[in-house]
Enzyme design. Structure first.
Site, PDB file in Angstrom:
ATOM      1  N   GLY A   1       0.853  -1.181   0.000  1.00  0.00           N
ATOM      2  CA  GLY A   1       0.000   0.000   0.000  1.00  0.00           C
ATOM      3  C   GLY A   1       0.882   1.223   0.000  1.00  0.00           C
TER       4      GLY A   1
ATOM      5  N   SER B   1       5.835  -5.217  -1.272  1.00  0.00           N
ATOM      6  CA  SER B   1       5.773  -3.810  -1.636  1.00  0.00           C
ATOM      7  C   SER B   1       6.139  -2.932  -0.432  1.00  0.00           C
ATOM      8  CB  SER B   1       4.391  -3.480  -2.208  1.00  0.00           C
ATOM      9  OG  SER B   1       4.382  -2.223  -2.812  1.00  0.00           O
ATOM     10  N   ALA B   2       5.196  -2.194   0.129  1.00  0.00           N
ATOM     11  CA  ALA B   2       5.507  -1.373   1.295  1.00  0.00           C
ATOM     12  C   ALA B   2       6.037  -2.212   2.451  1.00  0.00           C
ATOM     13  CB  ALA B   2       4.266  -0.606   1.747  1.00  0.00           C
TER      14      ALA B   2
ATOM     15  N   HIS C   1       8.654  -3.062  -7.168  1.00  0.00           N
ATOM     16  CA  HIS C   1       8.004  -2.735  -8.444  1.00  0.00           C
ATOM     17  C   HIS C   1       9.010  -2.129  -9.428  1.00  0.00           C
ATOM     18  CE1 HIS C   1       3.957  -3.186  -6.591  1.00  0.00           C
ATOM     19  NE2 HIS C   1       4.475  -2.539  -5.569  1.00  0.00           N
TER      20      HIS C   1
ATOM     21  N   GLU D   1       8.846  -6.810 -10.480  1.00  0.00           N
ATOM     22  CA  GLU D   1       7.618  -7.508 -10.138  1.00  0.00           C
ATOM     23  C   GLU D   1       7.725  -8.981 -10.503  1.00  0.00           C
ATOM     24  OE1 GLU D   1       4.288  -5.407 -11.795  1.00  0.00           O
ATOM     25  OE2 GLU D   1       4.324  -3.952 -10.147  1.00  0.00           O
TER      26      GLU D   1
END
Length: 236
Positions: A90, A122-123, A159, A194
């Site tokens: 997020g 991700s985060a 990413h 990714e």
């Protein structure tokens, strides 16, 4: 022994949520199927209950159930008693702000240093780094400091892509990371594409997935590493 699974992204195009890393998550956790704390603080446009439900819809398919930390009255105690910790993706700035407000970074670091498995995407991978400064996210809130959980001695750019659209006049991702390396020449940055993830088992680290990663260091040309390569040198 420190054990980390740091995933670039949750979902590849055309796939369901957490489809590509789901088996890797199961394998990494081994026999741990419950008493797993999920930290949903990076979610911004949906509720924490919705985020927990979304993760469970996917991981239940491989026999894993998580419980959102927001469901506990004593969240620090919940972390201390957890068999595994997962932090979802997020907005990294929002995630760091909430981790700091709940005073969770120190207790998470201690748990992981003592052998509790950690998974982030991700985060959730960003906050395993020393700082949040190589996130792609917009700073929508003041994080009250850039320092993060510091489980690894290098930075990740999740990413990561070196795609440069025709007609685009702005800086590329490589330009942005090179700016970071110019200012922070002693701090390596892993461009994690990714569909890939870093597996840390004690003092060993390998790249998993179907794409290369790119390593940036100040004053050096970026270097590509392939899935299966030994990246343990980055942990020293």
């Amino acid at each position: 022994m420190k054990r980390l699974l740091l995933i670039s992204n949750s979902t590849n195009p055309g796939e369901e949520y957490l489809s590509y890393p789901r088996q890797a998550i199961k394998d990494f956790l081994g026999g741990i199927t419950s008493n797993i704390i999920f930290i949903p603080y990076a979610g911004v446009t949906f509720s924490r209950d919705e985020y927990e439900e979304k993760v469970n819809r996917s991981l239940n398919q491989v026999g894993i159930t998580v419980k959102g930390i927001h469901r506990f009255e004593e969240d620090i105690e919940a972390v201390k008693k957890a068999d595994a910790i997962i932090i979802g993706g997020g907005n990294t700035w929002s995630l760091v702000r909430s981790l700091r407000e709940h005073e969770l970074m120190g207790v998470i670091r201690q748990k992981i240093e003592n052998g509790t498995p950690y998974i982030g995407w991700s985060a959730g991978s960003n906050v395993a780094c020393p700082t949040l400064r190589t996130t792609n996210d917009m700073p929508i809130v003041d994080p009250k400091g850039f320092d993060t959980i510091n489980l690894i001695p290098f930075q990740i750019n999740p990413h990561y892509t070196d795609y440069h659209p025709a007609g685009h006049g702005g800086e590329t991702r490589d330009d942005r990371i090179n700016e970071f390396c110019c200012v922070n020449p002693s701090m390596p940055v892993v461009g994690l594409r990714e569909g890939t993830m870093l597996l840390v088992e004690g003092d060993k680290m390998t790249l998993k997935g179907d794409k290369n990663m790119k390593l940036f260091k100040g004053g050096e040309e970026p270097k590509e590493y392939a899935p299966g390569d030994d990246l343990s040198f980055l942990l020293k």
